[in-house]
Design an enzyme around this catalytic site. Structure first.
Site, PDB file in Angstrom:
ATOM      1  N   CYS A 189     -61.232 -95.575 -23.417  1.00 47.73           N
ATOM      2  CA  CYS A 189     -60.537 -94.803 -24.451  1.00 47.73           C
ATOM      3  C   CYS A 189     -61.324 -93.531 -24.724  1.00 47.73           C
ATOM      4  CB  CYS A 189     -60.412 -95.638 -25.723  1.00 47.73           C
ATOM      5  SG  CYS A 189     -59.613 -94.776 -27.096  1.00 47.73           S
ATOM      6  N   HIS A 192     -51.434 -99.006 -25.038  1.00 49.01           N
ATOM      7  CA  HIS A 192     -52.676 -98.435 -25.557  1.00 49.01           C
ATOM      8  C   HIS A 192     -52.385 -97.314 -26.556  1.00 49.01           C
ATOM      9  CE1 HIS A 192     -57.026 -97.137 -24.858  1.00 49.01           C
ATOM     10  NE2 HIS A 192     -56.508 -96.121 -25.524  1.00 49.01           N
ATOM     11  N   GLU A 193     -51.512 -96.389 -26.172  1.00 43.01           N
ATOM     12  CA  GLU A 193     -51.235 -95.243 -27.043  1.00 43.01           C
ATOM     13  C   GLU A 193     -50.440 -95.650 -28.290  1.00 43.01           C
ATOM     14  OE1 GLU A 193     -52.926 -92.686 -26.576  1.00 43.01           O
ATOM     15  OE2 GLU A 193     -53.574 -93.278 -24.568  1.00 43.01           O
ATOM     16  N   HIS A 251     -52.697 -97.118 -30.870  1.00 43.38           N
ATOM     17  CA  HIS A 251     -53.398 -96.099 -31.658  1.00 43.38           C
ATOM     18  C   HIS A 251     -52.598 -95.737 -32.908  1.00 43.38           C
ATOM     19  CE1 HIS A 251     -57.078 -94.841 -29.738  1.00 43.38           C
ATOM     20  NE2 HIS A 251     -56.506 -94.661 -28.570  1.00 43.38           N
TER      21      HIS A 251
END
Length: 214
Positions: free
Chosen positions: A126, A168-169, A172
């Protein structure tokens, strides 16, 4: 407790960020913005400012370099992320990880849900946790919904590495870092990961470091 920048209207904060040309500074783990759920995007920036912000995210992602970048990673608590992956990897890696090139795209108010029960575990890093990688088990396929930067609906299924990127995004945007989902025993600095764990899969790392794969 709010910081002074939290009290500045979002559009004004983004204008301040964009005042300097070039890549935006990426905030690192420990910054509160990375641990807060983001605000759904509902026109807070206006079309012109949104377009400028998206361009800046793209430049920042490519410069880092990375394959995705979420607004909180540049200090903006809006539910916006960008992804792009040219996938310049050897064929054996491409096959093992399901890594296919992905064009640049903007994700506005994205959400994902698993498609099926299969999970895949690979080393992941990351931009907001520089210098380290760890193995994360994620859904092998997901359905992503949301909009693009023009308000057009997104409803698409992703598999393999692209599925990992959108998970993953999107995480966030919910205040979740990949470390929250990682196998702790797999945590490796980049130098160690390159020296010992450059294989296409994480099987050898699991045996040597003592953790289970799904």
């Amino acid at each position: 407790m709010n910081t002074p920048s939290d009290r500045v209207p979002l559009a004004e904060r983004v204008e301040q960020l964009l005042a300097d040309e070039g890549p935006l500074p990426i905030v690192a783990a420990g910054h509160p913005v990375l641990r807060r759920a983001t605000e759904p995007y509902d026109g807070q920036l206006g079309d012109a400012l949104l377009a400028r912000f998206v361009r800046a995210l793209r430049v920042t992602m490519r410069t880092a370099p990375g394959v995705g970048l979420a607004a909180p990673q540049v200090g903006v608590g809006l539910r916006i992320a960008v992804i792009e992956d040219p996938a310049p990897v050897p064929e054996e890696v491409r096959v093992a990880r399901g890594r296919e090139p992905q064009p640049f795209r903007v994700l506005v108010n994205p959400a994902y849900e698993a498609v099926g029960t299969e999970r895949a575990a690979f080393f992941e890093g990351c931009l907001s946790v520089p210098g380290y990688q760890a193995v994360v088990a994620r859904h092998a396929s997901v359905r992503l919904t949301g909009q693009d930067e023009h308000g057009r609906a997104l409803d698409e299924e992703f598999t393999g590495w692209p599925a990992r990127i959108v998970q993953h995004e999107t995480d966030h945007l919910d205040g979740t870092l990949y470390l929250d989902r990682a196998e702790p025993r797999s945590l490796s600095c980049n130098a160690a990961a390159a020296r010992y764990w450059g294989q296409p899969t994480a099987e050898e790392a699991a045996r040597a470091l003592g953790f289970d794969l799904p």
